[in-house]
Every structure is written in C-alpha cells, then in structure tokens.
Design a protein around this motif. Sequence first.
Motif, PDB file in Angstrom:
ATOM      1  N   ASN A   1       0.826  -1.209   0.000  1.00 13.25           N
ATOM      2  CA  ASN A   1       0.000   0.000   0.000  1.00 13.25           C
ATOM      3  C   ASN A   1       0.858   1.256   0.000  1.00 13.25           C
ATOM      4  O   ASN A   1       0.569   2.235  -0.712  1.00 13.25           O
ATOM      5  CB  ASN A   1      -0.930  -0.001   1.214  1.00 13.25           C
ATOM      6  N   ALA A   2       1.922   1.246   0.817  1.00 11.38           N
ATOM      7  CA  ALA A   2       2.828   2.393   0.864  1.00 11.38           C
ATOM      8  C   ALA A   2       3.538   2.573  -0.475  1.00 11.38           C
ATOM      9  O   ALA A   2       3.696   3.699  -0.969  1.00 11.38           O
ATOM     10  CB  ALA A   2       3.846   2.207   1.985  1.00 11.38           C
ATOM     11  N   ALA A   3       3.950   1.447  -1.065  1.00 10.37           N
ATOM     12  CA  ALA A   3       4.642   1.509  -2.358  1.00 10.37           C
ATOM     13  C   ALA A   3       3.726   2.066  -3.435  1.00 10.37           C
ATOM     14  O   ALA A   3       4.150   2.878  -4.270  1.00 10.37           O
ATOM     15  CB  ALA A   3       5.136   0.120  -2.751  1.00 10.37           C
ATOM     16  N   GLN A   4       2.465   1.651  -3.428  1.00  5.89           N
ATOM     17  CA  GLN A   4       1.531   2.144  -4.438  1.00  5.89           C
ATOM     18  C   GLN A   4       1.325   3.650  -4.305  1.00  5.89           C
ATOM     19  O   GLN A   4       1.195   4.359  -5.314  1.00  5.89           O
ATOM     20  CB  GLN A   4       0.189   1.418  -4.312  1.00  5.89           C
ATOM     21  N   SER A   5       1.308   4.136  -3.077  1.00  4.24           N
ATOM     22  CA  SER A   5       1.180   5.568  -2.857  1.00  4.24           C
ATOM     23  C   SER A   5       2.336   6.328  -3.499  1.00  4.24           C
ATOM     24  O   SER A   5       2.141   7.376  -4.129  1.00  4.24           O
ATOM     25  CB  SER A   5       1.133   5.860  -1.351  1.00  4.24           C
ATOM     26  N   LEU A   6       3.547   5.805  -3.370  1.00  4.13           N
ATOM     27  CA  LEU A   6       4.709   6.452  -3.973  1.00  4.13           C
ATOM     28  C   LEU A   6       4.714   6.294  -5.490  1.00  4.13           C
ATOM     29  O   LEU A   6       5.062   7.232  -6.216  1.00  4.13           O
ATOM     30  CB  LEU A   6       5.998   5.878  -3.379  1.00  4.13           C
ATOM     31  N   ARG A   7       4.321   5.122  -5.944  1.00  2.00           N
ATOM     32  CA  ARG A   7       4.291   4.903  -7.411  1.00  2.00           C
ATOM     33  C   ARG A   7       3.282   5.824  -8.077  1.00  2.00           C
ATOM     34  O   ARG A   7       3.512   6.309  -9.191  1.00  2.00           O
ATOM     35  CB  ARG A   7       3.956   3.444  -7.709  1.00  2.00           C
ATOM     36  N   SER A   8       2.162   6.073  -7.409  1.00  2.00           N
ATOM     37  CA  SER A   8       1.134   6.927  -7.998  1.00  2.00           C
ATOM     38  C   SER A   8       1.631   8.363  -8.161  1.00  2.00           C
ATOM     39  O   SER A   8       1.085   9.129  -8.951  1.00  2.00           O
ATOM     40  CB  SER A   8      -0.130   6.909  -7.140  1.00  2.00           C
ATOM     41  N   ALA A   9       2.696   8.702  -7.419  1.00  2.00           N
ATOM     42  CA  ALA A   9       3.308  10.024  -7.548  1.00  2.00           C
ATOM     43  C   ALA A   9       4.471  10.013  -8.540  1.00  2.00           C
ATOM     44  O   ALA A   9       5.174  11.012  -8.683  1.00  2.00           O
ATOM     45  CB  ALA A   9       3.794  10.513  -6.186  1.00  2.00           C
ATOM     46  N   GLY A  10       4.669   8.867  -9.207  1.00  2.00           N
ATOM     47  CA  GLY A  10       5.686   8.779 -10.252  1.00  2.00           C
ATOM     48  C   GLY A  10       7.045   8.302  -9.799  1.00  2.00           C
ATOM     49  O   GLY A  10       8.020   8.407 -10.554  1.00  2.00           O
ATOM     50  N   HIS A  11       7.145   7.741  -8.591  1.00  3.62           N
ATOM     51  CA  HIS A  11       8.446   7.332  -8.070  1.00  3.62           C
ATOM     52  C   HIS A  11       8.721   5.847  -8.352  1.00  3.62           C
ATOM     53  O   HIS A  11       7.787   5.049  -8.460  1.00  3.62           O
ATOM     54  CB  HIS A  11       8.530   7.592  -6.566  1.00  3.62           C
ATOM     55  N   GLU A  12      10.000   5.507  -8.416  1.00  2.00           N
ATOM     56  CA  GLU A  12      10.415   4.112  -8.615  1.00  2.00           C
ATOM     57  C   GLU A  12      10.536   3.456  -7.243  1.00  2.00           C
ATOM     58  O   GLU A  12      11.343   3.887  -6.410  1.00  2.00           O
ATOM     59  CB  GLU A  12      11.754   4.058  -9.347  1.00  2.00           C
ATOM     60  N   VAL A  13       9.746   2.406  -7.012  1.00  2.00           N
ATOM     61  CA  VAL A  13       9.666   1.803  -5.681  1.00  2.00           C
ATOM     62  C   VAL A  13       9.638   0.285  -5.783  1.00  2.00           C
ATOM     63  O   VAL A  13       8.949  -0.282  -6.639  1.00  2.00           O
ATOM     64  CB  VAL A  13       8.403   2.265  -4.917  1.00  2.00           C
ATOM     65  N   SER A  14      10.381  -0.364  -4.898  1.00  2.00           N
ATOM     66  CA  SER A  14      10.325  -1.811  -4.719  1.00  2.00           C
ATOM     67  C   SER A  14      10.040  -2.090  -3.246  1.00  2.00           C
ATOM     68  O   SER A  14      10.149  -1.194  -2.400  1.00  2.00           O
ATOM     69  CB  SER A  14      11.654  -2.462  -5.117  1.00  2.00           C
ATOM     70  N   VAL A  15       9.675  -3.324  -2.937  1.00  2.00           N
ATOM     71  CA  VAL A  15       9.452  -3.702  -1.536  1.00  2.00           C
ATOM     72  C   VAL A  15      10.258  -4.946  -1.215  1.00  2.00           C
ATOM     73  O   VAL A  15      10.497  -5.797  -2.077  1.00  2.00           O
ATOM     74  CB  VAL A  15       7.955  -3.944  -1.227  1.00  2.00           C
ATOM     75  N   SER A  16      10.674  -5.050   0.042  1.00  6.37           N
ATOM     76  CA  SER A  16      11.400  -6.222   0.534  1.00  6.37           C
ATOM     77  C   SER A  16      10.982  -6.440   1.975  1.00  6.37           C
ATOM     78  O   SER A  16      11.207  -5.575   2.834  1.00  6.37           O
ATOM     79  CB  SER A  16      12.913  -5.992   0.438  1.00  6.37           C
ATOM     80  N   ASP A  17      10.352  -7.587   2.269  1.00  7.68           N
ATOM     81  CA  ASP A  17       9.714  -7.778   3.570  1.00  7.68           C
ATOM     82  C   ASP A  17      10.498  -8.688   4.521  1.00  7.68           C
ATOM     83  O   ASP A  17       9.922  -9.414   5.312  1.00  7.68           O
ATOM     84  CB  ASP A  17       8.285  -8.289   3.393  1.00  7.68           C
ATOM     85  N   PHE A  18      11.836  -8.627   4.479  1.00  8.11           N
ATOM     86  CA  PHE A  18      12.603  -9.422   5.433  1.00  8.11           C
ATOM     87  C   PHE A  18      12.533  -8.819   6.840  1.00  8.11           C
ATOM     88  O   PHE A  18      12.307  -7.625   7.025  1.00  8.11           O
ATOM     89  CB  PHE A  18      14.054  -9.585   4.976  1.00  8.11           C
ATOM     90  N   ASP A  19      12.760  -9.677   7.850  1.00 11.80           N
ATOM     91  CA  ASP A  19      12.704  -9.293   9.256  1.00 11.80           C
ATOM     92  C   ASP A  19      14.074  -8.770   9.691  1.00 11.80           C
ATOM     93  O   ASP A  19      15.058  -9.517   9.731  1.00 11.80           O
ATOM     94  CB  ASP A  19      12.309 -10.510  10.091  1.00 11.80           C
ATOM     95  N   VAL A  20      14.145  -7.479  10.039  1.00 22.11           N
ATOM     96  CA  VAL A  20      15.443  -6.875  10.366  1.00 22.11           C
ATOM     97  C   VAL A  20      16.020  -7.381  11.681  1.00 22.11           C
ATOM     98  O   VAL A  20      17.195  -7.118  11.978  1.00 22.11           O
ATOM     99  CB  VAL A  20      15.349  -5.338  10.404  1.00 22.11           C
ATOM    100  N   THR A  21      15.239  -8.108  12.491  1.00 22.36           N
ATOM    101  CA  THR A  21      15.758  -8.654  13.742  1.00 22.36           C
ATOM    102  C   THR A  21      16.295 -10.073  13.581  1.00 22.36           C
ATOM    103  O   THR A  21      16.761 -10.665  14.557  1.00 22.36           O
ATOM    104  CB  THR A  21      14.678  -8.656  14.841  1.00 22.36           C
TER     105      THR A  21
END
Length: 255
Positions: A49-69
């Motif tokens: 959802n966050a990525a789509q918000s940025l993409r709709s503004a014309g930005h290049e966005v990817s997602v990566s859902d690894f656990d930082v802990t």
Amino acid sequence: MTFPLFDLSGSRALVTGSSQGIGFALARGLAEHGAAIILNGRDRDKLENAAQSLRSAGHEVSVSDFDVTDHAAVGRGVNAIEKDIGPIDILINNAGMQFRTPLEDFPADRWEQLLETNISSVFYVGQAVARHMIGRGRGKIINIASVQSELARPGIAPYTATKGAVKNLTRGMCTDWARYGLQINAIAPGYFKTPLNQALVDSTEFSSWLENRTPAGRWGNVEELVGAAVFLAARASSFVNGHTLYVDGGITTSL
C-alpha cells in the motif's frame, strides 16, 4: 532548477520500517529528490500500500519484507536486493519500537525485543549492506537515533539505552568504514507526530508539557526530518561522518 549537491538521481535507497511514520516520510522525501526506493517491513500488505502511494506520484519503488531482527533473513534479503533490484547506495536504519512501563516492572521479554528491534537490527542491516558498499568504495548509512540518545524520561529507560547505543554504533561504523569511502551518520528526532507516539499526542497533559519544554513550542511533523535525511544521503555531506544530527525543535539545548 536542480541542485547537484542534493540530487539523489541514479541512487537507490533502502529504508527499514518504512510502511508508515518516519520511515515512510523519509522514503518519500528521498524519492522526491530522485532516489529509487526500497521499502522494508514485515507486513507485506502495508508495504505494498505504501509503495503504491509512492508509485502513484511517479516514483520508482520496490518492496522487501525481510525481518530486520533476524540476522540470517537480513543477509538473504540484502543479497537478494543487490542481485535482483540493484546496488544499495543509501541505507536508512529506521525500524524501531517503544514500550513504556516503570523500570522496576519492565518485562525481560520486552527488554530483549527492544534490543533486537532498535539496536541489533541496525548492526545486522548495516553490516550486510556495508559489505556491498565497501566493495564499491562508496555508500551512505543513516541510522535513526533519538533525543533519548542524550536524555531520559520515566518509563522508557530500556528504549533510552538502545538509542544511546545507536549513537555510539554510528560512531563505531564511521571509525571502521569511513576509510572505505562510506559516510555513516545518524538523525536524532525529537518528539514527532507518528503512530509510535500517538498515545502521547492524544494526551493533553503530555502535549502541554512538551510544548512548554521544547523551545520551538510544538510537536514536530515528520516532513521536517526530510531535509536532514536528504543532506546526509547526498553529496552535500561527503565529509560528514560519525555525526548525530538532532532535529528536535531545540529540546536538547535547553533546561
């Protein structure tokens, strides 16, 4: 009009804990200055959802859902980004959590969770990303510290300990990695309106105390952190290293 010292075009930024709050605001700010963004968190739906918000503004966005802990998961996640998406030029270690209770009652499991989320993740992700940056001879790492890197308040002593550690780990990263062409700095936010602080924002008593305690007389808005992040991510800060930049409305300067 462009400003080359602050132009992030052609760079790629990984921002941990970036589906909402400060992390999302920083990701959006870097994107607006030309960076391609990789959003990270554990909730894939929130990230998308966050990525789509940025993409709709014309930005290049990817997602990566690894656990930082999770040390092993971090290694796999960072290596996958480098292999499948591209080199990470900028890392913002933003993932964090808070838990408030008197220190004498503080649960041991919450202590461990705070350590893992607020400081171990900075080490895990920072190390994994730096190994790639060192090979390229360049890179920017920005760790998110806090006014609690300097100050303490009742009920959050373990959080204060973790944020003090972030400040000193930033110094240590600089000491070890600046020789390879990396700049490692920290941003220390004061009190900002975020989901993490919502209970405090909603408290008339706390908000009144904060407004009287802070020279600027108000809460910060997350967009006010973007300038500091862009500065530390860009060529403008090429000789700034091991520094913690307080963005706090003056709260650390005044009794």
